[in-house]
Design a protein around this motif. Structure first.
Motif, PDB file in Angstrom:
ATOM      1  N   CYS A   1       0.844  -1.211   0.000  1.00 21.26           N
ATOM      2  CA  CYS A   1       0.000   0.000   0.000  1.00 21.26           C
ATOM      3  C   CYS A   1       0.875   1.256   0.000  1.00 21.26           C
ATOM      4  N   VAL A   2       1.890   1.262   0.859  1.00 19.42           N
ATOM      5  CA  VAL A   2       2.788   2.428   0.928  1.00 19.42           C
ATOM      6  C   VAL A   2       3.456   2.642  -0.432  1.00 19.42           C
ATOM      7  N   GLN A   3       3.904   1.563  -1.054  1.00 19.32           N
ATOM      8  CA  GLN A   3       4.575   1.701  -2.357  1.00 19.32           C
ATOM      9  C   GLN A   3       3.605   2.190  -3.437  1.00 19.32           C
ATOM     10  N   ALA A   4       2.324   1.807  -3.316  1.00 18.62           N
ATOM     11  CA  ALA A   4       1.331   2.303  -4.287  1.00 18.62           C
ATOM     12  C   ALA A   4       1.172   3.817  -4.136  1.00 18.62           C
ATOM     13  N   LEU A   5       1.161   4.288  -2.887  1.00 24.33           N
ATOM     14  CA  LEU A   5       1.067   5.745  -2.677  1.00 24.33           C
ATOM     15  C   LEU A   5       2.300   6.436  -3.259  1.00 24.33           C
ATOM     16  N   GLN A   6       3.472   5.837  -2.989  1.00 30.23           N
ATOM     17  CA  GLN A   6       4.722   6.444  -3.500  1.00 30.23           C
ATOM     18  C   GLN A   6       4.718   6.500  -5.022  1.00 30.23           C
ATOM     19  N   ALA A  37      -5.077   3.473  -1.389  1.00 31.02           N
ATOM     20  CA  ALA A  37      -4.651   2.088  -1.609  1.00 31.02           C
ATOM     21  C   ALA A  37      -5.624   1.219  -0.811  1.00 31.02           C
ATOM     22  N   ALA A  38      -6.482   0.483  -1.522  1.00 34.27           N
ATOM     23  CA  ALA A  38      -7.554  -0.281  -0.869  1.00 34.27           C
ATOM     24  C   ALA A  38      -7.176  -1.752  -0.826  1.00 34.27           C
ATOM     25  N   CYS A  39      -7.052  -2.294   0.390  1.00 33.92           N
ATOM     26  CA  CYS A  39      -6.648  -3.699   0.488  1.00 33.92           C
ATOM     27  C   CYS A  39      -7.620  -4.560   1.271  1.00 33.92           C
ATOM     28  N   GLY A  40      -8.566  -3.968   1.998  1.00 32.73           N
ATOM     29  CA  GLY A  40      -9.319  -4.824   2.927  1.00 32.73           C
ATOM     30  C   GLY A  40     -10.809  -4.598   2.948  1.00 32.73           C
ATOM     31  N   LEU A  41     -11.476  -5.433   3.730  1.00 37.40           N
ATOM     32  CA  LEU A  41     -12.930  -5.438   3.776  1.00 37.40           C
ATOM     33  C   LEU A  41     -13.451  -5.661   5.190  1.00 37.40           C
ATOM     34  N   ALA A  42     -12.704  -5.172   6.212  1.00 35.32           N
ATOM     35  CA  ALA A  42     -13.105  -5.453   7.600  1.00 35.32           C
ATOM     36  C   ALA A  42     -14.502  -4.919   7.912  1.00 35.32           C
ATOM     37  N   GLY A  78     -10.090  14.022  -9.732  1.00 32.79           N
ATOM     38  CA  GLY A  78      -9.029  13.200 -10.334  1.00 32.79           C
ATOM     39  C   GLY A  78      -8.370  12.241  -9.350  1.00 32.79           C
ATOM     40  N   ILE A  79      -9.151  11.738  -8.397  1.00 34.76           N
ATOM     41  CA  ILE A  79      -8.549  10.829  -7.418  1.00 34.76           C
ATOM     42  C   ILE A  79      -8.317   9.445  -8.040  1.00 34.76           C
ATOM     43  N   THR A  80      -7.459   8.665  -7.398  1.00 32.15           N
ATOM     44  CA  THR A  80      -7.162   7.307  -7.884  1.00 32.15           C
ATOM     45  C   THR A  80      -7.474   6.301  -6.797  1.00 32.15           C
ATOM     46  N   LEU A  81      -8.199   5.249  -7.179  1.00 33.34           N
ATOM     47  CA  LEU A  81      -8.449   4.129  -6.269  1.00 33.34           C
ATOM     48  C   LEU A  81      -7.563   2.989  -6.745  1.00 33.34           C
ATOM     49  N   CYS A  82      -6.609   2.621  -5.927  1.00 27.27           N
ATOM     50  CA  CYS A  82      -5.618   1.626  -6.337  1.00 27.27           C
ATOM     51  C   CYS A  82      -5.852   0.342  -5.539  1.00 27.27           C
ATOM     52  N   GLY A  83      -6.220  -0.727  -6.218  1.00 28.10           N
ATOM     53  CA  GLY A  83      -6.470  -2.002  -5.536  1.00 28.10           C
ATOM     54  C   GLY A  83      -5.157  -2.710  -5.226  1.00 28.10           C
ATOM     55  N   ILE A  84      -5.091  -3.301  -4.023  1.00 22.82           N
ATOM     56  CA  ILE A  84      -3.862  -3.978  -3.596  1.00 22.82           C
ATOM     57  C   ILE A  84      -4.165  -5.452  -3.365  1.00 22.82           C
ATOM     58  N   ASP A  85      -3.441  -6.314  -4.055  1.00 24.56           N
ATOM     59  CA  ASP A  85      -3.556  -7.759  -3.816  1.00 24.56           C
ATOM     60  C   ASP A  85      -2.200  -8.314  -3.417  1.00 24.56           C
ATOM     61  N   SER A  86      -2.167  -9.023  -2.311  1.00 30.95           N
ATOM     62  CA  SER A  86      -0.905  -9.619  -1.860  1.00 30.95           C
ATOM     63  C   SER A  86      -0.761 -11.067  -2.303  1.00 30.95           C
ATOM     64  N   VAL A  87      -1.892 -11.739  -2.523  1.00 29.48           N
ATOM     65  CA  VAL A  87      -1.871 -13.200  -2.681  1.00 29.48           C
ATOM     66  C   VAL A  87      -1.130 -13.634  -3.938  1.00 29.48           C
TER      67      VAL A  87
END
Ligand code: NDP
Length: 331
Positions: A139-144, A244-249, A265-274
């Motif tokens: 997530c941090v790297q996606a922001l960077q 950076a969206a990674c979860g669904l708690a 102009g916002i960005t929604l960046c999906g994060i998958d680790s699997v």
């Protein structure tokens, strides 16, 4: 003989501590894979809580060992990529879901799923990081990558006392970002401040339906929660901001408007680790070795044995865990 946690879906779903011979384990629970690993540590992530309790159908075999993460030593390898004695770790790839995972003293896995553990990080620390911490770094790297820098403005971290949220808060703070941590736990504001959060916000301010466009505040967001919380964070991102969206708690739903996308102009960046490719994993683990404060990581980590992991799974699902729990599978 070896000890393991075992999920059986029939006749009724259960997860229990068991002892069995290694030969039976390979034959019955882990028939394929080209590398055998003696596991030192595993951990309990959100998904492991789901598998241990049977809350959600993450286990997709009739019987297997749960645990989406493991760290240990290679015992034998039919692959040229690894040799006996290599110190390795594994995050995701479906272990603990479709293939026996880390909550056991031995694992047989595919060499493509393994990576060498960075030498600066111990086996125990690598599991304190686990999928939760490695996802926080993704997530941090996606922001960077999106150009969000420490001077860009405030970063919101949701689900902040959880595994992803705790490590994201710690990482971003140490990297010079100004972090606002969101939590539902009034008792844990001090914990989050100690990780480096500048401000702590009650989750009730974000988890109800809100306006499509709200006051612009966040330069970036790490969201482990989804649902209305994610919609509200999108609505309050600054012009050009990234989530950076990674979860669904909170929920799998995303009841949002396109307004902040087309007007700010916002960005929604999906994060998958699997299934993240190996190059992305190696880059994330390298950055963790570089930036994560290991003393603070130790302070947010508790340790249990294999039997104790069962209760941790229950507590995690009830939202009663703060920080990270490592499992010493040999205790
Ligand atoms: P944890 O259970 O450790 O943390 C989740 C946190 O979310 C809780 O501690 C709580 O934090 C908050 N939370 C719980 N319920 C709610 C709710 N109803 N509304 C708002 N907030 C809530 O889980 P992890 O940190 O390990 O994982 C977080 C999420 O990320 C999970 O959904 C998990 O499945 C997902 N995930 C996804 C990955 C991927 O590859 N995309 C990888 C890893 C995790 P607090 O009490 O501080 O509010």
């Amino acid at each position: 003989m070896m000890k393991l946690l075992r999920v059986d879906k029939e006749p009724t779903y259960q997860c229990a501590l068991q002892e069995m011979s290694t030969a039976d384990f390979f034959e019955q629970l882990s028939p394929d894979g080209d590398v055998v690993v003696q596991v030192d540590y595993s951990t309990v992530n959100y998904k492991d809580g789901l598998a241990i309790t049977g809350t959600s159908p993450v286990v997709r075999k009739p019987s297997l060992v749960p645990g989406i993460d493991l760290a240990g030593k290679v015992v034998s390898s039919a692959s040229t990529k690894f040799k006996a004695g290599d110190e390795v770790l594994l995050n995701g790839w479906g272990v603990g879901e479709t293939h026996s995972g880390g909550l056991a003293q031995m694992a047989r896995v595919h060499s493509d799923w393994l990576q060498l553990r960075p030498t600066a990080i111990s086996a125990k620390q690598s599991m304190a990081i686990g999928t939760a911490g490695y996802t926080a770094m993704l997530c941090v790297q996606a922001l960077q990558r999106g150009g969000v820098e420490p001077g860009s403005g405030e970063i919101l971290v949701t689900g902040a006392t959880g595994g992803v949220g705790s490590i994201a808060t710690l990482l971003l703070s140490d990297m010079g970002y100004s972090v606002v941590a969101v939590t539902g736990k009034a008792s844990e504001h001090g914990y989050l401040k100690n990780l480096g959060a500048q401000e702590v916000m009650d989750r009730c301010l974000l988890n109800e339906p809100g306006k499509a466009l709200q006051k612009e505040r966040w330069a970036g967001v790490v969201d482990a929660v989804g649902s209305h919380t994610l919609a509200n964070t999108c609505a309050s991102l600054r012009y050009g901001g990234i989530v950076a969206a990674c979860g669904l708690a909170q929920g799998l739903d995303f009841p949002a408007s396109v307004a902040p996308f087309i007007l700010r102009g916002i960005t929604l960046c999906g994060i998958d680790s699997v299934k993240a490719p190996m190059a992305k994993r190696e880059s994330a683990w390298l950055a963790l070795a570089q930036h994560l404060n290991l003393d603070k990581l130790d302070s947010l980590t508790t340790e249990v044995g294999l039997a104790g992991a069962l209760q941790v799974g229950v507590d995690l699902m009830a939202g009663n865990i703060t920080g990270r729990v490592v499992v010493d599978v040999n205790a």
